[in-house]
Write a protein that holds these residues in place. Structure first.
Motif, PDB file in Angstrom:
ATOM      1  N   GLY A 167      -5.828 -14.192  -0.062  1.00 27.62           N
ATOM      2  CA  GLY A 167      -6.752 -15.316  -0.126  1.00 27.62           C
ATOM      3  C   GLY A 167      -6.217 -16.480  -0.924  1.00 27.62           C
ATOM      4  O   GLY A 167      -6.903 -17.484  -1.125  1.00 27.62           O
ATOM      5  N   THR A 168      -4.990 -16.374  -1.395  1.00 24.65           N
ATOM      6  CA  THR A 168      -4.356 -17.449  -2.153  1.00 24.65           C
ATOM      7  C   THR A 168      -2.850 -17.310  -2.021  1.00 24.65           C
ATOM      8  O   THR A 168      -2.353 -16.261  -1.614  1.00 24.65           O
ATOM      9  N   PHE A 169      -2.135 -18.367  -2.365  1.00 25.58           N
ATOM     10  CA  PHE A 169      -0.690 -18.201  -2.485  1.00 25.58           C
ATOM     11  C   PHE A 169      -0.346 -18.367  -3.944  1.00 25.58           C
ATOM     12  O   PHE A 169      -0.584 -19.420  -4.544  1.00 25.58           O
ATOM     13  N   GLN A 170       0.182 -17.312  -4.501  1.00 25.80           N
ATOM     14  CA  GLN A 170       0.676 -17.350  -5.872  1.00 25.80           C
ATOM     15  C   GLN A 170       1.787 -16.323  -5.967  1.00 25.80           C
ATOM     16  O   GLN A 170       1.645 -15.197  -5.479  1.00 25.80           O
ATOM     17  N   ALA A 171       2.879 -16.705  -6.565  1.00 20.73           N
ATOM     18  CA  ALA A 171       3.990 -15.784  -6.751  1.00 20.73           C
ATOM     19  C   ALA A 171       4.433 -15.878  -8.209  1.00 20.73           C
ATOM     20  O   ALA A 171       4.374 -16.965  -8.785  1.00 20.73           O
ATOM     21  N   PRO A 172       4.792 -14.758  -8.776  1.00 19.03           N
ATOM     22  CA  PRO A 172       5.011 -13.466  -8.143  1.00 19.03           C
ATOM     23  C   PRO A 172       3.712 -12.714  -7.871  1.00 19.03           C
ATOM     24  O   PRO A 172       2.703 -12.922  -8.524  1.00 19.03           O
ATOM     25  N   PHE A 173       3.800 -11.821  -6.872  1.00 15.07           N
ATOM     26  CA  PHE A 173       2.715 -10.906  -6.553  1.00 15.07           C
ATOM     27  C   PHE A 173       3.350  -9.540  -6.381  1.00 15.07           C
ATOM     28  O   PHE A 173       4.293  -9.379  -5.606  1.00 15.07           O
ATOM     29  N   LEU A 174       2.857  -8.548  -7.118  1.00 12.61           N
ATOM     30  CA  LEU A 174       3.420  -7.204  -7.086  1.00 12.61           C
ATOM     31  C   LEU A 174       2.459  -6.246  -6.402  1.00 12.61           C
ATOM     32  O   LEU A 174       1.254  -6.273  -6.662  1.00 12.61           O
ATOM     33  N   GLU A 175       3.017  -5.410  -5.525  1.00 13.21           N
ATOM     34  CA  GLU A 175       2.278  -4.304  -4.918  1.00 13.21           C
ATOM     35  C   GLU A 175       2.994  -3.017  -5.308  1.00 13.21           C
ATOM     36  O   GLU A 175       4.196  -2.887  -5.088  1.00 13.21           O
ATOM     37  N   ASP A 176       2.259  -2.085  -5.894  1.00 17.94           N
ATOM     38  CA  ASP A 176       2.827  -0.794  -6.242  1.00 17.94           C
ATOM     39  C   ASP A 176       2.119   0.280  -5.426  1.00 17.94           C
ATOM     40  O   ASP A 176       0.993   0.657  -5.729  1.00 17.94           O
ATOM     41  N   PRO A 177       2.765   0.785  -4.363  1.00 18.84           N
ATOM     42  CA  PRO A 177       2.132   1.794  -3.524  1.00 18.84           C
ATOM     43  C   PRO A 177       1.958   3.138  -4.233  1.00 18.84           C
ATOM     44  O   PRO A 177       1.214   3.995  -3.768  1.00 18.84           O
ATOM     45  N   ASN A 178       2.621   3.313  -5.361  1.00 15.57           N
ATOM     46  CA  ASN A 178       2.523   4.558  -6.112  1.00 15.57           C
ATOM     47  C   ASN A 178       1.225   4.665  -6.895  1.00 15.57           C
ATOM     48  O   ASN A 178       0.748   5.767  -7.165  1.00 15.57           O
ATOM     49  N   THR A 179       0.673   3.523  -7.273  1.00 14.97           N
ATOM     50  CA  THR A 179      -0.550   3.522  -8.075  1.00 14.97           C
ATOM     51  C   THR A 179      -1.695   2.761  -7.406  1.00 14.97           C
ATOM     52  O   THR A 179      -2.820   2.830  -7.871  1.00 14.97           O
TER      53      THR A 179
ATOM     54  N   PRO B 232       7.200 -18.625   6.666  1.00 14.52           N
ATOM     55  CA  PRO B 232       5.955 -18.101   7.227  1.00 14.52           C
ATOM     56  C   PRO B 232       5.388 -16.948   6.396  1.00 14.52           C
ATOM     57  O   PRO B 232       4.213 -16.610   6.512  1.00 14.52           O
ATOM     58  N   LYS B 233       6.188 -16.359   5.537  1.00 14.73           N
ATOM     59  CA  LYS B 233       5.712 -15.266   4.696  1.00 14.73           C
ATOM     60  C   LYS B 233       4.692 -15.748   3.671  1.00 14.73           C
ATOM     61  O   LYS B 233       3.876 -14.967   3.194  1.00 14.73           O
ATOM     62  N   ARG B 234       4.731 -17.032   3.338  1.00 18.52           N
ATOM     63  CA  ARG B 234       3.699 -17.571   2.439  1.00 18.52           C
ATOM     64  C   ARG B 234       2.315 -17.420   3.066  1.00 18.52           C
ATOM     65  O   ARG B 234       1.362 -17.081   2.390  1.00 18.52           O
ATOM     66  N   ASN B 235       2.234 -17.677   4.360  1.00 17.82           N
ATOM     67  CA  ASN B 235       0.954 -17.554   5.049  1.00 17.82           C
ATOM     68  C   ASN B 235       0.510 -16.093   5.105  1.00 17.82           C
ATOM     69  O   ASN B 235      -0.680 -15.789   4.992  1.00 17.82           O
ATOM     70  N   ILE B 236       1.447 -15.179   5.264  1.00 14.24           N
ATOM     71  CA  ILE B 236       1.123 -13.744   5.269  1.00 14.24           C
ATOM     72  C   ILE B 236       0.525 -13.350   3.920  1.00 14.24           C
ATOM     73  O   ILE B 236      -0.498 -12.659   3.866  1.00 14.24           O
ATOM     74  N   LEU B 237       1.146 -13.809   2.830  1.00 13.78           N
ATOM     75  CA  LEU B 237       0.612 -13.501   1.500  1.00 13.78           C
ATOM     76  C   LEU B 237      -0.758 -14.149   1.311  1.00 13.78           C
ATOM     77  O   LEU B 237      -1.671 -13.524   0.767  1.00 13.78           O
ATOM     78  N   TYR B 238      -0.907 -15.363   1.801  1.00 15.40           N
ATOM     79  CA  TYR B 238      -2.199 -16.050   1.697  1.00 15.40           C
ATOM     80  C   TYR B 238      -3.292 -15.268   2.446  1.00 15.40           C
ATOM     81  O   TYR B 238      -4.388 -15.068   1.927  1.00 15.40           O
ATOM     82  N   GLN B 239      -2.977 -14.819   3.647  1.00 13.06           N
ATOM     83  CA  GLN B 239      -3.946 -14.044   4.426  1.00 13.06           C
ATOM     84  C   GLN B 239      -4.283 -12.721   3.737  1.00 13.06           C
ATOM     85  O   GLN B 239      -5.416 -12.265   3.772  1.00 13.06           O
TER      86      GLN B 239
END
Length: 154
Positions: free
Chosen positions: A121-133, A111-118
């Motif tokens: 707007g797409t599903f593609q991995a890898p996807f990186l989030e850097d909260p520092n920048t 179900p995490k795929r749907n969370i990333l899609y939401q």
């Protein structure tokens, strides 16, 4: 933590359990969080270790050496899944730089795929989030370039 220079070493903060040995860790995770049935491909002991090792021969030194890096105040978040060679490339660099990160596993059927899609707007991995920048990005080559440029000490 465990008193040995041995890997893997797992600590489950939910139960306080800690252990070495891949087979023991797999059995524990399947019993505690799964259906109790270890998949055949992970239950063959030495044969499992041998076949996994053969699959890594072409990248034998990747992810095994330390590259000095700046320590980020907040852990990075990587959306990935184990079967993707592109996700593996990014994980190797995160490990080499010893960057703290949260791995969000989003394998097929998760179900995490749907969370990333939401979220994107797409599903593609890898996807990186850097909260520092504030950076959020796809594409393994670009992620690797970003990680090295932002955190590696030259």
């Amino acid at each position: 933590m465990g008193g040995k220079l041995q890997f893997p070493y797992m600590v489950d903060p939910n139960t306080g359990a800690s252990m070495y040995e891949s087979d023991d860790i797999i059995r524990y995770l399947v019993d505690k969080y799964g259906d109790g049935n270890v998949p055949l491909s992970l239950s063959l002991g030495f044969l499992t270790t041998l076949t996994a090792g053969l699959g890594m021969l072409s990248r034998i030194s990747k992810g095994t050496t330390y590259t000095p890096a700046k320590f980020p105040p907040k852990p990075l978040k990587l959306w990935a899944y184990g079967g993707s060679p592109f996700c593996k490339l990014v994980r190797e660099v995160l490990v080499e730089l010893e960057l703290p990160h949260l791995l969000v596993c989003c394998a097929r059927g998760s179900p995490k795929r749907n969370i990333l899609y939401q979220k994107t707007g797409t599903f593609q991995a890898p996807f990186l989030e850097d909260p520092n920048t504030g950076i959020e990005m796809f594409e393994s080559a670009e992620i690797i370039e970003y990680l090295r440029a932002t955190y590696a000490l030259q």
